[in-house]
Design a protein around this motif. Structure first.
Motif, PDB file in Angstrom:
ATOM      1  N   GLY A  46      -1.438 -11.289  46.603  1.00 51.21           N
ATOM      2  CA  GLY A  46      -2.729 -10.658  46.746  1.00 51.21           C
ATOM      3  C   GLY A  46      -2.863  -9.183  46.388  1.00 51.21           C
ATOM      4  O   GLY A  46      -4.210  -8.856  46.491  1.00 51.21           O
ATOM      5  N   LEU A  47      -2.212  -8.529  46.313  1.00 52.75           N
ATOM      6  CA  LEU A  47      -1.912  -7.022  46.191  1.00 52.75           C
ATOM      7  C   LEU A  47      -2.019  -6.549  44.730  1.00 52.75           C
ATOM      8  O   LEU A  47      -1.768  -5.449  44.409  1.00 52.75           O
ATOM      9  N   LYS A  48      -1.739  -7.546  43.687  1.00 47.91           N
ATOM     10  CA  LYS A  48      -1.533  -7.223  42.402  1.00 47.91           C
ATOM     11  C   LYS A  48      -2.898  -6.489  41.711  1.00 47.91           C
ATOM     12  O   LYS A  48      -3.994  -6.761  42.050  1.00 47.91           O
ATOM     13  N   GLY A  49      -2.231  -5.398  41.034  1.00 47.54           N
ATOM     14  CA  GLY A  49      -3.357  -4.637  40.417  1.00 47.54           C
ATOM     15  C   GLY A  49      -3.705  -3.129  41.501  1.00 47.54           C
ATOM     16  O   GLY A  49      -4.347  -2.325  41.041  1.00 47.54           O
ATOM     17  N   SER A  50      -3.275  -3.128  42.721  1.00 47.15           N
ATOM     18  CA  SER A  50      -3.489  -2.194  43.601  1.00 47.15           C
ATOM     19  C   SER A  50      -2.464  -1.003  43.521  1.00 47.15           C
ATOM     20  O   SER A  50      -1.290  -1.298  42.838  1.00 47.15           O
ATOM     21  N   ALA A  51      -2.628   0.048  44.057  1.00 47.74           N
ATOM     22  CA  ALA A  51      -1.883   1.050  43.994  1.00 47.74           C
ATOM     23  C   ALA A  51      -1.362   1.830  45.268  1.00 47.74           C
ATOM     24  O   ALA A  51      -2.134   1.623  46.276  1.00 47.74           O
ATOM     25  N   MET A  52      -0.565   2.679  45.313  1.00 47.00           N
ATOM     26  CA  MET A  52      -0.214   3.375  46.615  1.00 47.00           C
ATOM     27  C   MET A  52       0.626   4.451  46.240  1.00 47.00           C
ATOM     28  O   MET A  52       1.209   4.707  45.080  1.00 47.00           O
ATOM     29  N   GLY A  53       0.879   5.483  47.122  1.00 47.57           N
ATOM     30  CA  GLY A  53       1.598   6.559  47.080  1.00 47.57           C
ATOM     31  C   GLY A  53       2.746   6.807  47.896  1.00 47.57           C
ATOM     32  O   GLY A  53       2.760   6.240  49.002  1.00 47.57           O
ATOM     33  N   MET A  54       3.922   7.251  47.499  1.00 54.43           N
ATOM     34  CA  MET A  54       5.249   7.415  48.162  1.00 54.43           C
ATOM     35  C   MET A  54       5.537   8.646  48.264  1.00 54.43           C
ATOM     36  O   MET A  54       5.672   9.435  47.185  1.00 54.43           O
ATOM     37  N   LEU A  55       6.243   9.233  49.362  1.00 52.19           N
ATOM     38  CA  LEU A  55       6.980  10.533  49.417  1.00 52.19           C
ATOM     39  C   LEU A  55       8.394  10.222  49.756  1.00 52.19           C
ATOM     40  O   LEU A  55       8.755   9.611  50.696  1.00 52.19           O
ATOM     41  N   SER A  56       9.188  10.982  48.877  1.00 52.39           N
ATOM     42  CA  SER A  56      10.712  10.879  49.041  1.00 52.39           C
ATOM     43  C   SER A  56      11.114  12.038  49.651  1.00 52.39           C
ATOM     44  O   SER A  56      11.092  12.960  48.825  1.00 52.39           O
ATOM     45  N   ASP A  69      13.834   5.831  41.830  1.00 49.23           N
ATOM     46  CA  ASP A  69      13.033   5.530  40.960  1.00 49.23           C
ATOM     47  C   ASP A  69      12.939   4.321  40.353  1.00 49.23           C
ATOM     48  O   ASP A  69      11.992   3.490  40.297  1.00 49.23           O
ATOM     49  N   ALA A  70      14.192   3.790  39.673  1.00 47.93           N
ATOM     50  CA  ALA A  70      14.498   2.838  39.018  1.00 47.93           C
ATOM     51  C   ALA A  70      14.168   1.553  40.054  1.00 47.93           C
ATOM     52  O   ALA A  70      13.572   0.621  39.599  1.00 47.93           O
ATOM     53  N   SER A  71      14.688   1.683  41.361  1.00 45.14           N
ATOM     54  CA  SER A  71      14.489   0.595  42.243  1.00 45.14           C
ATOM     55  C   SER A  71      12.597   0.315  42.744  1.00 45.14           C
ATOM     56  O   SER A  71      12.374  -0.770  42.577  1.00 45.14           O
ATOM     57  N   ILE A  72      12.002   1.473  42.526  1.00 44.54           N
ATOM     58  CA  ILE A  72      10.599   1.617  42.846  1.00 44.54           C
ATOM     59  C   ILE A  72       9.971   0.811  41.455  1.00 44.54           C
ATOM     60  O   ILE A  72       9.136   0.071  41.675  1.00 44.54           O
ATOM     61  N   ARG A  73      10.358   1.327  40.419  1.00 47.76           N
ATOM     62  CA  ARG A  73      10.037   0.553  39.284  1.00 47.76           C
ATOM     63  C   ARG A  73      10.245  -0.823  39.257  1.00 47.76           C
ATOM     64  O   ARG A  73       9.235  -1.830  38.904  1.00 47.76           O
ATOM     65  N   LYS A  74      11.127  -1.446  39.549  1.00 47.19           N
ATOM     66  CA  LYS A  74      11.492  -2.963  39.699  1.00 47.19           C
ATOM     67  C   LYS A  74      10.408  -3.528  40.537  1.00 47.19           C
ATOM     68  O   LYS A  74       9.998  -4.563  40.249  1.00 47.19           O
ATOM     69  N   PHE A  75      10.302  -3.038  41.729  1.00 47.74           N
ATOM     70  CA  PHE A  75       9.280  -3.670  42.632  1.00 47.74           C
ATOM     71  C   PHE A  75       8.064  -3.533  41.971  1.00 47.74           C
ATOM     72  O   PHE A  75       7.214  -4.511  42.138  1.00 47.74           O
ATOM     73  N   ALA A  76       7.369  -2.359  41.378  1.00 49.07           N
ATOM     74  CA  ALA A  76       6.116  -2.173  40.951  1.00 49.07           C
ATOM     75  C   ALA A  76       5.873  -3.288  39.912  1.00 49.07           C
ATOM     76  O   ALA A  76       4.864  -3.613  39.735  1.00 49.07           O
ATOM     77  N   GLU A  77       6.767  -3.322  39.009  1.00 49.27           N
ATOM     78  CA  GLU A  77       6.814  -4.082  37.841  1.00 49.27           C
ATOM     79  C   GLU A  77       6.683  -5.600  38.135  1.00 49.27           C
ATOM     80  O   GLU A  77       5.892  -6.522  37.748  1.00 49.27           O
ATOM     81  N   ALA A  78       7.547  -5.770  39.040  1.00 53.38           N
ATOM     82  CA  ALA A  78       7.611  -7.444  39.492  1.00 53.38           C
ATOM     83  C   ALA A  78       6.443  -7.463  40.227  1.00 53.38           C
ATOM     84  O   ALA A  78       5.898  -9.051  40.300  1.00 53.38           O
ATOM     85  N   SER A  79       5.884  -7.000  41.046  1.00 52.60           N
ATOM     86  CA  SER A  79       4.493  -7.065  41.898  1.00 52.60           C
ATOM     87  C   SER A  79       3.248  -6.910  41.100  1.00 52.60           C
ATOM     88  O   SER A  79       2.250  -7.259  41.663  1.00 52.60           O
ATOM     89  N   GLY A  80       3.381  -6.234  40.107  1.00 47.50           N
ATOM     90  CA  GLY A  80       2.175  -6.091  39.275  1.00 47.50           C
ATOM     91  C   GLY A  80       1.310  -4.885  40.125  1.00 47.50           C
ATOM     92  O   GLY A  80      -0.033  -4.820  39.891  1.00 47.50           O
ATOM     93  N   THR A  81       1.858  -3.886  40.520  1.00 44.99           N
ATOM     94  CA  THR A  81       1.315  -2.803  41.377  1.00 44.99           C
ATOM     95  C   THR A  81       1.814  -1.333  40.653  1.00 44.99           C
ATOM     96  O   THR A  81       2.512  -1.404  39.726  1.00 44.99           O
ATOM     97  N   LYS A  82       1.015  -0.354  41.001  1.00 48.56           N
ATOM     98  CA  LYS A  82       1.564   0.961  40.493  1.00 48.56           C
ATOM     99  C   LYS A  82       1.712   1.800  41.676  1.00 48.56           C
ATOM    100  O   LYS A  82       0.988   1.821  42.729  1.00 48.56           O
ATOM    101  N   ILE A  83       2.992   2.520  41.702  1.00 49.42           N
ATOM    102  CA  ILE A  83       3.554   3.222  42.781  1.00 49.42           C
ATOM    103  C   ILE A  83       3.772   4.639  42.234  1.00 49.42           C
ATOM    104  O   ILE A  83       4.504   4.788  41.306  1.00 49.42           O
ATOM    105  N   GLU A  84       3.293   5.556  42.809  1.00 48.03           N
ATOM    106  CA  GLU A  84       3.412   6.925  42.553  1.00 48.03           C
ATOM    107  C   GLU A  84       4.367   7.576  43.515  1.00 48.03           C
ATOM    108  O   GLU A  84       4.179   7.623  44.688  1.00 48.03           O
ATOM    109  N   ASN A  85       5.541   8.056  43.095  1.00 45.35           N
ATOM    110  CA  ASN A  85       6.671   8.654  44.146  1.00 45.35           C
ATOM    111  C   ASN A  85       6.724   9.960  43.749  1.00 45.35           C
ATOM    112  O   ASN A  85       6.800  10.532  42.660  1.00 45.35           O
ATOM    113  N   SER A  86       6.767  10.872  44.740  1.00 42.13           N
ATOM    114  CA  SER A  86       6.849  12.438  44.586  1.00 42.13           C
ATOM    115  C   SER A  86       8.057  12.730  45.749  1.00 42.13           C
ATOM    116  O   SER A  86       8.370  12.174  46.826  1.00 42.13           O
TER     117      SER A  86
END
Length: 470
Positions: A46-56, A69-86
């Motif tokens: 139900g969150l497909k297309g949504s976005a979030m920010g992460m601080l590492s 970063d690669a693990s975050i990409r995997k999750f974002a692509e599989a879930s159809g979401t966008k995640i910005e990590n800094s």
């Protein structure tokens, strides 16, 4: 995805630099969906297309940051979401104040991970964190118990305010080849006095061999070493409940006197590296990897770096736990863990919780762990058994697993218990470098008892500022 080497803090009050975008727009190959547990993908539908920010929190290894970063990409692509990590440099000194300003201003990232024993109590005291008990309970049901120390530093009034992410190994490292040349057999444990004497014995300035590879200048490693030594002597910043400053004690003065002698007594000058009084947080790492130190105490970042970069010092390293003191007959070393926190007002807290649940799993963590062996180890009992690398990737790993799952608290002969109750006051004292400043006074000629008294007074002011009047 562009690599983020800048030590900026991302969007909001902390500035706009250092961002990495992860999601369906990435040019990286799509991961196999099976690597993200199906139940998490179902929950994220139900969150497909949504976005979030992460601080590492910035890891010492750039490759480990890239693996995350690669693990975050995997999750974002599989879930159809966008995640910005800094990235955030935790040793910037004002990181808590800046993130608190972001939270209060409504511009904080949804999710972050921070070292539990250094930061979580401060954020909780500021009212910046959401309750994540339900998520931790779900993870416990699936992956077993989290690491022992996290149960102290992430729990307040019976509720979890951080999700254990990965266990951080901390250890002591000696050059076993230098010891063997002097006829000294490496041991599994030392007292601080024994360690000092070994460091002196293996030193040879003419060969650029300096036994004592620790500074008391402002640094996270300096803080950690000073506090560990004081604890082993029976001193502590605060009482076991974390509320009352108890620093000014005969035990603390004895410990500070011992440590001060190392930096002021001419007898020990041959074991001190040039410039040690002005070292920063990476200096002991750099000098250890350069092969000029006989001993250092550090998170496993330095050990990991020597292994992954095939530095010859790796095969010459003897790893052991912390030293004992007059108040202890066993090491008080707890290790640490990184904890995921969801900030108050998170715009996509649901996605943040799901991402955290994925990143603790073996498929997501093992890439980070291989680039930072010993520094990024499982925080959950069953994750240790989920990939062979965690069991047999390095001879030091069994020691780290034992440390992460040891029975706590550890006690001193005079009634201190470690870990002590998580305290915003204690964490703020460490962040303010009161311990290293105290030792600098001693190095510059102040009497240890006077330096301890001065530090105690400063600590009491900081505790009061944290809502803990003395």
């Amino acid at each position: 995805m562009e690599r983020r080497d800048f030590l900026g803090m991302g969007i909001g009050v902390l500035g706009a630099a250092g961002l990495a975008a992860c999601g369906s727009g990435s040019e990286s190959p799509s991961p196999a969906p099976a690597e993200v547990p199906k139940e998490l993908l179902d929950a994220a539908a139900g969150l497909k297309g949504s976005a979030m920010g992460m601080l590492s929190q910035k890891l010492y290894s750039t490759a480990a940051n890239e693996a995350l970063d690669a693990s975050i990409r995997k999750f974002a692509e599989a879930s159809g979401t966008k995640i910005e990590n800094s990235l955030v440099q935790a040793d910037a000194g004002d990181v808590v104040a800046k993130i608190d300003a972001e939270v209060k201003g409504g511009v904080a990232r949804d999710l972050a991970f921070m070292t539990d024993s250094r930061f979580i109590a401060q954020f909780h005291a500021l009212g910046d964190l959401e309750d994540v008990t339900e998520t931790v309970e779900a993870l416990t049901a699936r992956y077993g118990e989290p690491c022992a120390e996290a149960k102290n530093f992430c729990v307040f009034d019976g509720k979890w305010y951080a999700i254990p992410y990965h266990f951080i190994g901390i250890g002591s490292f000696l050059r076993k080849d230098w010891m063997q040349e002097k006829g000294i057999t490496p041991k599994d444990s030392y007292s601080w006095e024994e360690l000092r004497d070994v460091c002196l014995a293996i030193s040879d300035p003419g060969k650029r061999r300096f036994g004592w590879g620790m500074s008391v200048n402002r640094s996270g490693d300096g803080n950690g070493m000073i506090e560990a030594l004081i604890n082993a002597y029976g001193g502590a910043i605060a009482s076991n409940d974390g509320r009352k400053v108890t620093f000014d004690s005969p035990e603390t003065v004895q410990a500070v006197t011992f440590l001060g002698d190392i930096y002021t007594d001419p007898k020990y000058k041959p074991m001190l590296p040039p410039g040690v009084d002005s070292w920063t947080d990476t200096s002991n790492n750099e000098n250890w990897l350069a092969g000029v130190l006989g001993y250092t105490r550090n998170s496993f970042s330095v050990y990991a770096d020597s292994k992954t970069k095939k530095n010859p010092v790796y095969d010459r390293t003897h790893v052991f736990s912390d030293c004992t003191g007059p108040a202890t007959d066993t090491s008080l070393l707890l290790g640490q863990s990184q904890g995921f926190v969801v900030f108050k007002g998170a715009k996509n807290g649901a996605l943040a919780r799901l991402l955290a649940q994925y990143l603790i799993t073996a498929p997501a963590l093992v890439g980070v762990a291989k680039e930072a062996p010993g520094l990024a180890m499982p925080a959950w009992a069953k994750v240790w058994d989920a990939d062979p690398f965690f069991a047999s990737g390095d001879p030091a790993f069994p020691m780290l697993r034992t440390m992460s799952q040891q029975s706590l608290p550890l006690k001193t002969a005079n009634g201190l218990s470690f870990p002590q109750k998580a305290s915003a006051g204690q964490q703020a004292v460490i962040a303010a470098y009161v311990l290293t400043d105290m030792m600098q006074q001693v190095v510059q000629g102040a009497a240890p008892a006077k330096a301890v008294t001065d530090a105690d007074a400063r600590m009491k002011q900081i505790f009061a500022q944290q809502g803990l009047p003395q």
